[in-house]
Write an enzyme that holds these catalytic residues in place. Structure first.
Site, mmCIF file in Angstrom:
data_model
loop_
_atom_site.group_PDB
_atom_site.id
_atom_site.type_symbol
_atom_site.label_atom_id
_atom_site.label_comp_id
_atom_site.label_asym_id
_atom_site.label_seq_id
_atom_site.Cartn_x
_atom_site.Cartn_y
_atom_site.Cartn_z
ATOM 1 N N PHE A 156 0.805 -1.229 0.000
ATOM 2 C CA PHE A 156 0.000 0.000 0.000
ATOM 3 C C PHE A 156 0.836 1.276 0.000
ATOM 4 O O PHE A 156 0.332 2.348 -0.312
ATOM 5 C CB PHE A 156 -0.931 0.020 1.231
ATOM 6 C CG PHE A 156 -0.239 0.464 2.498
ATOM 7 C CD1 PHE A 156 -0.081 1.823 2.792
ATOM 8 C CD2 PHE A 156 0.285 -0.452 3.391
ATOM 9 C CE1 PHE A 156 0.568 2.235 3.947
ATOM 10 C CE2 PHE A 156 0.944 -0.044 4.546
ATOM 11 C CZ PHE A 156 1.083 1.303 4.823
ATOM 12 N N LYS A 180 -1.208 -7.533 -9.262
ATOM 13 C CA LYS A 180 -2.210 -7.446 -8.193
ATOM 14 C C LYS A 180 -1.713 -6.364 -7.244
ATOM 15 O O LYS A 180 -0.795 -6.556 -6.454
ATOM 16 C CB LYS A 180 -2.387 -8.763 -7.430
ATOM 17 C CG LYS A 180 -3.644 -8.700 -6.566
ATOM 18 C CD LYS A 180 -3.599 -9.576 -5.352
ATOM 19 C CE LYS A 180 -2.804 -9.006 -4.224
ATOM 20 N NZ LYS A 180 -3.313 -7.725 -3.645
ATOM 21 N N GLU A 183 -4.917 -4.082 -2.244
ATOM 22 C CA GLU A 183 -6.367 -3.860 -2.208
ATOM 23 C C GLU A 183 -6.719 -2.605 -1.410
ATOM 24 O O GLU A 183 -7.823 -2.096 -1.497
ATOM 25 C CB GLU A 183 -7.072 -5.094 -1.619
ATOM 26 C CG GLU A 183 -6.751 -5.437 -0.161
ATOM 27 C CD GLU A 183 -5.465 -6.265 0.023
ATOM 28 O OE1 GLU A 183 -4.529 -6.132 -0.787
ATOM 29 O OE2 GLU A 183 -5.416 -7.041 1.006
ATOM 30 N N ARG A 184 -5.743 -2.084 -0.644
ATOM 31 C CA ARG A 184 -6.027 -0.911 0.190
ATOM 32 C C ARG A 184 -5.874 0.395 -0.589
ATOM 33 O O ARG A 184 -6.330 1.441 -0.127
ATOM 34 C CB ARG A 184 -5.101 -0.907 1.400
ATOM 35 C CG ARG A 184 -5.357 -2.102 2.306
ATOM 36 C CD ARG A 184 -4.789 -1.886 3.667
ATOM 37 N NE ARG A 184 -3.475 -2.475 3.781
ATOM 38 C CZ ARG A 184 -2.701 -2.316 4.848
ATOM 39 N NH1 ARG A 184 -3.113 -1.583 5.846
ATOM 40 N NH2 ARG A 184 -1.525 -2.904 4.908
ATOM 41 N N SER A 233 5.193 -6.973 3.613
ATOM 42 C CA SER A 233 5.758 -7.290 4.925
ATOM 43 C C SER A 233 6.616 -8.563 4.854
ATOM 44 O O SER A 233 6.419 -9.408 3.970
ATOM 45 C CB SER A 233 4.615 -7.496 5.917
ATOM 46 O OG SER A 233 3.782 -8.535 5.447
ATOM 47 N N CYS A 288 9.738 1.865 3.324
ATOM 48 C CA CYS A 288 10.552 0.731 3.762
ATOM 49 C C CYS A 288 11.988 1.159 3.992
ATOM 50 O O CYS A 288 12.782 0.395 4.524
ATOM 51 C CB CYS A 288 10.485 -0.398 2.747
ATOM 52 S SG CYS A 288 11.205 0.080 1.192
ATOM 53 N N GLU A 388 9.327 -3.603 13.342
ATOM 54 C CA GLU A 388 9.053 -2.602 12.306
ATOM 55 C C GLU A 388 7.822 -1.817 12.744
ATOM 56 O O GLU A 388 6.748 -2.398 12.954
ATOM 57 C CB GLU A 388 8.794 -3.263 10.951
ATOM 58 C CG GLU A 388 8.467 -2.211 9.884
ATOM 59 C CD GLU A 388 8.294 -2.777 8.481
ATOM 60 O OE1 GLU A 388 7.654 -3.827 8.331
ATOM 61 O OE2 GLU A 388 8.786 -2.130 7.542
#
Ligand code: NAD
Length: 495
Positions: A156, A180, A183-184, A233, A288, A388
């Site tokens: 995301f 893909k 989805e967020r 993640s 990240c 994290e």
């Protein structure tokens, strides 16, 4: 984009060159993180819908593979121009669904464009090599061929950039590509794919399919998908890597991070403070490569603390759309409460909260805001130094010398980035040599490699061999073929 109701967009898949509204009964609500308002719904596609999308990509592959490299890159030149022309519009969508500021979102699109530019060099980058007369009258060559259908599953936090770490290289190398997206944050890629309708790609060369875990697994499982690129993640990166490997596929899986910066006493503290504040609090800490732990050496402890406290207090937290905002919200209420919980855990572990960003009062309570937070004297074994956080939280840790600082860096399981601030070339070289991370910054806060270098995480930040971007991407998206040839030349024969 299909508008299901005036208030909310139901996003569609892009399959075989056309937009399809999936028949799934399961849709995920997407909210503007700055206001909590419902802005879209993402279809959580089933394996059947994913399979249809992969099959359309498979149909497009044979003729795309036969299209000369020079012709394959022409649509990418058009894409570069379109992304530049629509940079503000795409940045607006990123800010709407992800929350980062408009300036950060524009920078993100710039990074996406750089990858398109580099992939335009495929006719050179994809070349193999050869040697005449490896034995008498025998020549040998290595050529690179595309794999087939390849896929990416993305997170995301960079909705406009991370898909472009993969897409341009994959298709320029002659593969067809299935994305893909997270989805967020579906809206940015829907618009990017609408723009890609205008660049002259044959149907099926690029495919967008929405969903969560079921869709991701269906992509990995489909026998036609030959390679999987993943960013997200560490927990999921590891799962995806194992699942792809079990099916005999190549995979590159970029995971989470816990990035440390070391500040030596000879660093320019004002400049270090500005750069580190941007790294720790920029994009609300949801990069990240965000610095999460600052290790000060010697008397850098007091001087750096004064500078960072001053800068953290000056950051204006608010909606990313507001041009006076310098830091936006985090992605979700769950993320907000997880970050707040980690700040509380740090206090319980003995850290002192110098700046507390929990529940900032200057912003709307319906958005998901955590303001910049600084904790001092964080114990090396605290949850704050090992977990994290993915939020605007900086932990200050002290070390006596650079060796002790390097030991602290080495105690995290991750290895995405490590940075050093110093004016000593010798210290910089030692750090570059010894720091256990794949992206190193010297007087740099976000050591994000340019598109022509690999995005080089280590340890639990990366599973695989070949990274995203640059030459690594070309190697990942091609397979080597070695040809040994004998052609008898009869010197007397006339052609
Ligand atoms: P995430 O792991 O929750 O999701 C990433 C993607 O994986 C999404 O598309 C999601 O739908 C899919 N997914 C979720 N669960 C899955 C499962 N069980 N099996 C298969 N697919 C699944 O990550 P996120 O919260 O979207 O992104 C934030 C994370 O990404 C942070 O940890 C951050 O450090 C990391 N990240 C890493 C890099 C890097 O270069 N190393 C870059 C950006 C973000």
């Amino acid at each position: 984009m299909n508008t299901a109701s005036p208030a909310c967009i139901r996003v569609a898949n892009f399959v075989g060159g056309r937009w399809h509204t999936p028949s799934t009964g399961s849709w995920l609500d997407v909210h503007n993180p700055a206001t909590g308002e419902l802005i879209a719904q993402t279809p959580l596609c089933t394996a059947n819908e994913v399979n249809a999308a992969v099959e359309a990509a498979g149909v497009a592959y044979p003729s795309w593979r036969r299209t000369p490299a020079e012709d394959r890159i022409q649509p990418l030149f058009k894409l570069k121009n379109l992304l530049e022309a629509h940079q503000d519009e795409l940045a607006g969508l990123i800010t709407l669904e992800n929350g980062k500021t408009l300036a950060e979102a524009r920078g993100e699109i710039r990074r996406a464009i750089e990858n398109v530019e580099v992939a335009c060099g495929i006719p050179t980058m994809m070349q193999g090599y050869n040697l005449e007369d490896v034995a008498s009258g025998i020549d040998e060559m290595m050529i690179r061929q595309p794999l087939g259908v390849v896929a990416a599953i993305t997170p995301f936090n960079f909705p406009g950039m991370i898909p472009f770490w993969f897409l341009p290289y994959a298709i320029a190398c002659g593969n067809t590509f299935v994305l893909k997206a997270s989805e967020r944050v579906p809206l940015t890629m829907v618009r990017a794919f609408e723009l890609m309708e205008q660049i002259g790609l044959p149907p099926g060369v690029v495919t967008l399919v929405h969903g969560g875990q079921e869709a991701a697994n269906a992509i990995i499982d489909h026998p036609a998908v030959k390679a999987v690129s993943f960013v997200g993640s560490t927990r999921v990166a590891r799962l995806v890597y194992i699942r792809a490997a079990e099916r005999g596929k190549r995979a590159q899986c970029q995971g989470g991070a816990k990035n440390c910066v070391v500040i030596l006493p000879d660093a320019d503290m004002e400049s270090a403070g500005r750069i580190i504040a941007d790294s720790a609090f920029g994009c609300a800490g949801q990069r990240c490569l965000a610095v999460s732990v600052a290790v000060t050496v010697g008397d850098a402890q007091r001087r750096f603390r004064d500078v960072i406290l001053d800068l953290a207090g000056k950051i204006r937290t608010g909606p990313g759309q507001d041009v006076t905002t310098t830091m936006g919200p985090v992605i979700s209420p769950q993320s907000q409460s997880r970050i707040e919980g980690l700040i509380a855990a740090g206090k319980d572990d003995g850290a002192k909260i110098l700046v507390d960003g929990r529940q900032p009062t200057q912003v709307s309570s319906s958005g998901y805001f955590v303001a910049p937070t600084v904790l001092d004297e964080v114990p090396a074994n605290s949850r704050l130094t090992n977990t994290e956080i993915f939020g605007p939280v900086l932990s200050l840790v002290h070390a006596c010398d650079i060796d002790e600082a390097l030991g602290i860096l080495g105690s995290t399981p991750y290895g995405n980035q490590a940075s050093l601030f110093t004016s000593s070339g010798a210290a910089a070289r030692k750090f570059r040599y010894e720091a256990p991370a794949g992206n190193i910054g010297i007087n740099i806060g976000v050591a994000a490699p340019m598109a022509y270098f690999p995005f080089s995480g280590w340890n639990d930040s990366f599973f695989g061999v070949l990274h995203g971007q640059g030459r690594d991407a070309v190697e990942f998206y091609t397979q080597e073929k070695v040809v040994v040839e004998r052609w008898v030349m009869e010197h007397s024969r006339k052609f």
